[in-house]
Motif scaffolding. Structure first.
Motif, PDB file in Angstrom:
ATOM      1  N   PHE A  80      -4.712  14.039   6.377  1.00  0.00           N
ATOM      2  CA  PHE A  80      -3.323  14.458   6.608  1.00  0.00           C
ATOM      3  C   PHE A  80      -2.823  14.152   8.016  1.00  0.00           C
ATOM      4  O   PHE A  80      -1.648  13.924   8.238  1.00  0.00           O
ATOM      5  CB  PHE A  80      -3.151  15.955   6.305  1.00  0.00           C
ATOM      6  N   GLY A  81      -3.738  14.125   8.990  1.00  0.00           N
ATOM      7  CA  GLY A  81      -3.325  13.905  10.373  1.00  0.00           C
ATOM      8  C   GLY A  81      -3.335  12.460  10.821  1.00  0.00           C
ATOM      9  O   GLY A  81      -3.259  12.180  12.022  1.00  0.00           O
ATOM     10  N   VAL A  82      -3.405  11.514   9.884  1.00  0.00           N
ATOM     11  CA  VAL A  82      -3.443  10.094  10.249  1.00  0.00           C
ATOM     12  C   VAL A  82      -2.243   9.744  11.133  1.00  0.00           C
ATOM     13  O   VAL A  82      -1.136  10.244  10.933  1.00  0.00           O
ATOM     14  CB  VAL A  82      -3.466   9.218   8.972  1.00  0.00           C
ATOM     15  N   SER A  83      -2.483   8.884  12.098  1.00  0.00           N
ATOM     16  CA  SER A  83      -1.403   8.528  13.024  1.00  0.00           C
ATOM     17  C   SER A  83      -0.431   7.542  12.375  1.00  0.00           C
ATOM     18  O   SER A  83      -0.801   6.750  11.500  1.00  0.00           O
ATOM     19  CB  SER A  83      -1.980   7.890  14.291  1.00  0.00           C
ATOM     20  N   THR A  84       0.794   7.607  12.815  1.00  0.00           N
ATOM     21  CA  THR A  84       1.788   6.661  12.314  1.00  0.00           C
ATOM     22  C   THR A  84       1.420   5.240  12.712  1.00  0.00           C
ATOM     23  O   THR A  84       1.745   4.288  12.011  1.00  0.00           O
ATOM     24  CB  THR A  84       3.182   7.000  12.862  1.00  0.00           C
ATOM     25  N   ALA A  85       0.712   5.118  13.835  1.00  0.00           N
ATOM     26  CA  ALA A  85       0.288   3.782  14.286  1.00  0.00           C
ATOM     27  C   ALA A  85      -0.639   3.139  13.260  1.00  0.00           C
ATOM     28  O   ALA A  85      -0.526   1.946  12.962  1.00  0.00           O
ATOM     29  CB  ALA A  85      -0.404   3.895  15.642  1.00  0.00           C
ATOM     30  N   GLU A  86      -1.557   3.949  12.713  1.00  0.00           N
ATOM     31  CA  GLU A  86      -2.491   3.412  11.713  1.00  0.00           C
ATOM     32  C   GLU A  86      -1.759   3.055  10.428  1.00  0.00           C
ATOM     33  O   GLU A  86      -2.023   2.014   9.813  1.00  0.00           O
ATOM     34  CB  GLU A  86      -3.597   4.427  11.420  1.00  0.00           C
ATOM     35  N   LEU A  87      -0.842   3.920  10.002  1.00  0.00           N
ATOM     36  CA  LEU A  87      -0.076   3.644   8.790  1.00  0.00           C
ATOM     37  C   LEU A  87       0.760   2.378   8.958  1.00  0.00           C
ATOM     38  O   LEU A  87       0.871   1.566   8.040  1.00  0.00           O
ATOM     39  CB  LEU A  87       0.829   4.829   8.455  1.00  0.00           C
ATOM     40  N   LYS A  88       1.328   2.228  10.145  1.00  0.00           N
ATOM     41  CA  LYS A  88       2.143   1.046  10.424  1.00  0.00           C
ATOM     42  C   LYS A  88       1.282  -0.212  10.432  1.00  0.00           C
ATOM     43  O   LYS A  88       1.660  -1.256   9.907  1.00  0.00           O
ATOM     44  CB  LYS A  88       2.848   1.216  11.769  1.00  0.00           C
ATOM     45  N   LYS A  89       0.094  -0.083  11.031  1.00  0.00           N
ATOM     46  CA  LYS A  89      -0.838  -1.218  11.088  1.00  0.00           C
ATOM     47  C   LYS A  89      -1.244  -1.667   9.684  1.00  0.00           C
ATOM     48  O   LYS A  89      -1.373  -2.864   9.401  1.00  0.00           O
ATOM     49  CB  LYS A  89      -2.078  -0.824  11.891  1.00  0.00           C
ATOM     50  N   ASP A  90      -1.450  -0.688   8.790  1.00  0.00           N
ATOM     51  CA  ASP A  90      -1.842  -1.010   7.415  1.00  0.00           C
ATOM     52  C   ASP A  90      -0.674  -1.520   6.580  1.00  0.00           C
ATOM     53  O   ASP A  90      -0.865  -1.989   5.459  1.00  0.00           O
ATOM     54  CB  ASP A  90      -2.449   0.223   6.736  1.00  0.00           C
ATOM     55  N   GLY A 123      10.488   4.629   8.746  1.00  0.00           N
ATOM     56  CA  GLY A 123      11.407   3.755   8.018  1.00  0.00           C
ATOM     57  C   GLY A 123      10.935   3.422   6.622  1.00  0.00           C
ATOM     58  O   GLY A 123      11.480   2.511   5.986  1.00  0.00           O
ATOM     59  N   VAL A 124       9.889   4.144   6.114  1.00  0.00           N
ATOM     60  CA  VAL A 124       9.433   3.941   4.736  1.00  0.00           C
ATOM     61  C   VAL A 124       9.692   5.219   3.955  1.00  0.00           C
ATOM     62  O   VAL A 124       9.722   6.317   4.522  1.00  0.00           O
ATOM     63  CB  VAL A 124       7.932   3.577   4.670  1.00  0.00           C
ATOM     64  N   PRO A 125       9.905   5.123   2.645  1.00  0.00           N
ATOM     65  CA  PRO A 125      10.174   6.315   1.842  1.00  0.00           C
ATOM     66  C   PRO A 125       9.018   7.311   1.889  1.00  0.00           C
ATOM     67  O   PRO A 125       7.842   6.928   1.977  1.00  0.00           O
ATOM     68  CB  PRO A 125      10.360   5.743   0.433  1.00  0.00           C
ATOM     69  N   VAL A 126       9.358   8.587   1.808  1.00  0.00           N
ATOM     70  CA  VAL A 126       8.369   9.673   1.804  1.00  0.00           C
ATOM     71  C   VAL A 126       8.653  10.573   0.605  1.00  0.00           C
ATOM     72  O   VAL A 126       9.800  10.925   0.330  1.00  0.00           O
ATOM     73  CB  VAL A 126       8.446  10.505   3.100  1.00  0.00           C
ATOM     74  N   LEU A 127       7.587  10.948  -0.104  1.00  0.00           N
ATOM     75  CA  LEU A 127       7.689  11.888  -1.220  1.00  0.00           C
ATOM     76  C   LEU A 127       6.720  13.034  -0.984  1.00  0.00           C
ATOM     77  O   LEU A 127       5.514  12.815  -0.850  1.00  0.00           O
ATOM     78  CB  LEU A 127       7.358  11.198  -2.553  1.00  0.00           C
ATOM     79  N   GLY A 128       7.234  14.255  -0.926  1.00  0.00           N
ATOM     80  CA  GLY A 128       6.382  15.428  -0.767  1.00  0.00           C
ATOM     81  C   GLY A 128       6.213  16.142  -2.090  1.00  0.00           C
ATOM     82  O   GLY A 128       7.183  16.395  -2.800  1.00  0.00           O
ATOM     83  N   ILE A 129       4.962  16.451  -2.434  1.00  0.00           N
ATOM     84  CA  ILE A 129       4.663  17.142  -3.685  1.00  0.00           C
ATOM     85  C   ILE A 129       4.160  18.546  -3.369  1.00  0.00           C
ATOM     86  O   ILE A 129       3.163  18.702  -2.657  1.00  0.00           O
ATOM     87  CB  ILE A 129       3.619  16.362  -4.508  1.00  0.00           C
ATOM     88  N   CYS A 130       4.840  19.558  -3.892  1.00  0.00           N
ATOM     89  CA  CYS A 130       4.448  20.953  -3.730  1.00  0.00           C
ATOM     90  C   CYS A 130       4.339  21.322  -2.248  1.00  0.00           C
ATOM     91  O   CYS A 130       5.352  21.449  -1.575  1.00  0.00           O
ATOM     92  CB  CYS A 130       3.144  21.224  -4.487  1.00  0.00           C
ATOM     93  N   TYR A 131       3.140  21.464  -1.702  1.00  0.00           N
ATOM     94  CA  TYR A 131       2.982  21.753  -0.275  1.00  0.00           C
ATOM     95  C   TYR A 131       3.678  20.687   0.561  1.00  0.00           C
ATOM     96  O   TYR A 131       4.233  20.962   1.624  1.00  0.00           O
ATOM     97  CB  TYR A 131       1.494  21.816   0.071  1.00  0.00           C
ATOM     98  N   GLY A 132       3.687  19.444   0.040  1.00  0.00           N
ATOM     99  CA  GLY A 132       4.366  18.353   0.740  1.00  0.00           C
ATOM    100  C   GLY A 132       5.859  18.597   0.855  1.00  0.00           C
ATOM    101  O   GLY A 132       6.478  18.292   1.884  1.00  0.00           O
ATOM    102  N   ILE A 184       0.845  -1.193   0.000  1.00  0.00           N
ATOM    103  CA  ILE A 184       0.000   0.000   0.000  1.00  0.00           C
ATOM    104  C   ILE A 184       0.879   1.241   0.000  1.00  0.00           C
ATOM    105  O   ILE A 184       1.814   1.350   0.787  1.00  0.00           O
ATOM    106  CB  ILE A 184      -0.920   0.049   1.236  1.00  0.00           C
ATOM    107  N   ILE A 185       0.563   2.173  -0.876  1.00  0.00           N
ATOM    108  CA  ILE A 185       1.177   3.492  -0.840  1.00  0.00           C
ATOM    109  C   ILE A 185       0.151   4.450  -0.255  1.00  0.00           C
ATOM    110  O   ILE A 185      -0.967   4.567  -0.767  1.00  0.00           O
ATOM    111  CB  ILE A 185       1.602   3.969  -2.246  1.00  0.00           C
ATOM    112  N   ALA A 186       0.510   5.113   0.820  1.00  0.00           N
ATOM    113  CA  ALA A 186      -0.392   6.049   1.485  1.00  0.00           C
ATOM    114  C   ALA A 186      -0.251   7.427   0.859  1.00  0.00           C
ATOM    115  O   ALA A 186       0.858   7.933   0.678  1.00  0.00           O
ATOM    116  CB  ALA A 186      -0.066   6.119   2.978  1.00  0.00           C
ATOM    117  N   VAL A 187      -1.388   8.032   0.504  1.00  0.00           N
ATOM    118  CA  VAL A 187      -1.406   9.407   0.024  1.00  0.00           C
ATOM    119  C   VAL A 187      -2.088  10.242   1.095  1.00  0.00           C
ATOM    120  O   VAL A 187      -3.271  10.071   1.363  1.00  0.00           O
ATOM    121  CB  VAL A 187      -2.165   9.538  -1.313  1.00  0.00           C
ATOM    122  N   GLY A 226       5.139   3.080   1.401  1.00  0.00           N
ATOM    123  CA  GLY A 226       5.649   4.408   1.098  1.00  0.00           C
ATOM    124  C   GLY A 226       4.567   5.426   1.385  1.00  0.00           C
ATOM    125  O   GLY A 226       3.384   5.088   1.495  1.00  0.00           O
ATOM    126  N   ILE A 227       4.963   6.704   1.524  1.00  0.00           N
ATOM    127  CA  ILE A 227       4.027   7.776   1.846  1.00  0.00           C
ATOM    128  C   ILE A 227       4.236   8.930   0.879  1.00  0.00           C
ATOM    129  O   ILE A 227       5.373   9.344   0.630  1.00  0.00           O
ATOM    130  CB  ILE A 227       4.235   8.278   3.286  1.00  0.00           C
TER     131      ILE A 227
END
Length: 512
Positions: free
Chosen positions: A34-44, A74-83, A4-7, A48-49
């Motif tokens: 945007f405010g999703v917890s890292t715990a939820e992302l880790k659980k899923d 510990g997963v890659p992160v890509l910020g686009i514009c505002y990101g 899963i790639i999280a947007v 990448g983000i």
């Protein structure tokens, strides 16, 4: 779902376009607030983000921020514009308001390719949209590409696998942007690119079961692609817990009710109830000319009819709808003002705040072509899956101004001729949408030796991929001539046919 790639959504009008591009690379994407917890992302188990763009400025104290721990997952992160600006601001860099706002096309000059820009030429045309810029990079970062107004158009911390870009690679205006996204997914996140629509079916079915539980669902069937696919998907998930209702609102095309009853009772083998409410809708719409008011009235009556059907059926908890992403993006201003309100849609704009039923919208994150692919995966017929889109308010938004029974009769006959000729010539399958619009304008004409003063029908045929943009279709003149001739000769009350040659934007596909 294995990969899963999280947007993370910061209010950009392009957030769902990013998710779509990821899926085009055969990788599953999921949009999170945007405010999703890292715990939820880790659980899923996200691989990448991606931090979307957004209308806010990181310089404002109340601007949306992510959980800062995402950079420690510990997963890659890509910020686009505002990101990208978030990355610069949160990790110790410096952001300032640009002296010259960069909007529209720009030229990207690549200095160092690395994994993110691998395989790309040294210069690219890209699409910018920002008012802030990073002027000082956080420790560990380097700039690897620039544009006319920014020396840090693409940045990276290869060691921590954190990347950012000032432009939007997801939009079609950015040259080879899909390759940049694919590089992030495969070269950096390690995604295999083997996700298929069958995987989505499995995920969606599970999500529906979790949301619905042992409750009952009522679904409005129109016979269109969206409601048909939604019905098939929900039925696959919960079976007899679903009851389908077809509302004849008096705003349907010629023979629509009979066709829906025949197809769905035979194909779906599910409980289908028909609510004949045409006179009720037309009474409420009498004298109403404003398009938004018409949509709201149709939406309210739609829900009232459903409430009444619920009382007949028994306890029902969910109202299912075939809402798609283009409906949402044109109807909701997210995060302040990323996209101005264009018009409300029956599926998302006409529902009263105190609706008695909870909403179930299993197609909300899909574009039209993805819905068609989903329908094929679910085993729906080609005729059903490839039907042209039909608006929730039906012919109510194709009769300009006040809706009258006599106007609807003329429009139905004209529209039936258009569709018949489009199918006969093979052009129905080649275009996105074809329909007629009734104009309450009478013009002078001559039929035989008599002077006529009759109405005008506009023919609208467009080509599109996802309804976000569209262009008028160049139908051969001899086909248009036949369509015009048949409508004028066979439909009483019409003496003029005109062709709509407007693109979207600036026009919309529907006239109202």
């Amino acid at each position: 779902m294995s990969q899963i790639i999280a947007v993370l959504d910061f209010g950009s009008q392009y957030t769902q376009v990013i998710a779509r591009r990821i899926r085009e690379c055969n990788v599953y994407s999921k949009i999170y607030p945007f405010g999703v917890s890292t715990a939820e992302l880790k659980k899923d188990g996200v691989q990448g983000i991606i931090l979307s763009g957004g209308p806010s400025s990181v310089l404002l104290p109340k601007s949306p921020r992510p959980d800062p721990k995402i950079f420690e997952l510990g997963v890659p992160v890509l910020g686009i514009c505002y990101g990208l600006q978030l990355i610069g601001h949160l990790l110790g860099g410096k952001v300032e308001k640009s002296r010259q706002r960069e909007f529209g096309k720009g030229t990207l000059k690549i200095r160092k390719k690395g994994k993110l820009l691998a395989g790309l030429p040294a210069s690219l045309q890209v699409w910018n949209s920002h008012g802030d810029r990073v002027i000082e990079l956080p420790k560990g970062f380097e700039a690897i590409a620039s544009t006319e107004n920014s020396d840090v158009a693409v940045v990276q911390d290869a060691k921590r696998q954190i990347y950012g870009m000032q432009f939007h690679p997801e939009v079609v205006h950015s040259e080879r942007g899909i390759e940049i996204i694919r590089n992030f997914l495969t070269r950096i996140c390690g995604c295999k690119g083997d996700w298929q629509m069958s995987d989505y079916v499995e995920t969606a079915v599970q999500a529906i079961r979790e949301q619905v539980g042992d409750k009952r669902v009522i679904l409005g069937l129109s016979g269109g692609v969206d409601s048909s696919v939604a019905a098939a998907l929900i039925h696959k998930a919960i079976g007899k817990q679903l009851t389908c209702v077809f509302v004849d609102n008096g705003l349907l095309r010629k023979g629509e009710r009979e066709k829906v009853e025949r197809i769905f009772r035979e194909h779906f083998k599910i409980n289908l109830k028909v609510a004949k409410s045409g006179s009720r809708f037309l009474k409420k719409l009498k004298g109403v000319t404003d398009p938004e008011r018409k949509r709201k009235i149709i939406g309210r009556e739609f829900v009232k009819v459903f409430d009444e059907e619920v009382t007949k059926i028994g306890q029902v908890d969910f109202l299912a709808q075939g809402t798609l992403y283009p409906d949402v993006i044109e109807s909701v201003a997210i995060g302040g003002n990323p996209a101005a309100l264009i018009k409300s849609h029956h599926n998302v704009g006409g529902l009263p705040k105190r609706m008695k039923l909870k909403l179930l919208e299993p197609l909300r994150e899909l574009f039209k072509d993805e819905v068609r692919a989903l329908g094929e995966e679910l085993g729906l017929s080609k005729e059903m899956v490839w039907r042209h889109p039909f608006p929730g308010p039906g012919l109510g938004v194709r009769v300009i101004g006040e809706i009258k029974s006599s106007y609807l009769k003329i429009l139905r006959e004209a529209d039936a001729i258009l569709l018949e000729e489009m199918k006969r010539t093979g052009y129905y399958e080649k275009v996105w949408q074809a329909f007629c619009v009734f104009l309450p304008v009478q013009t002078v004409g001559v039929m035989g030796d008599e002077r006529t003063y009759d109405y005008v029908i506009a023919v609208r045929v467009v080509e599109s991929q996802d309804a976000m943009t569209a262009d008028w279709a160049h139908i051969p003149h001899d086909i248009l001539q036949t369509i015009s001739s048949r409508i004028i000769n066979e439909v009483k009350g019409v003496n003029r046919v005109v062709l709509d040659i407007s693109s979207k934007p600036p026009s919309t596909i529907e006239w109202e």
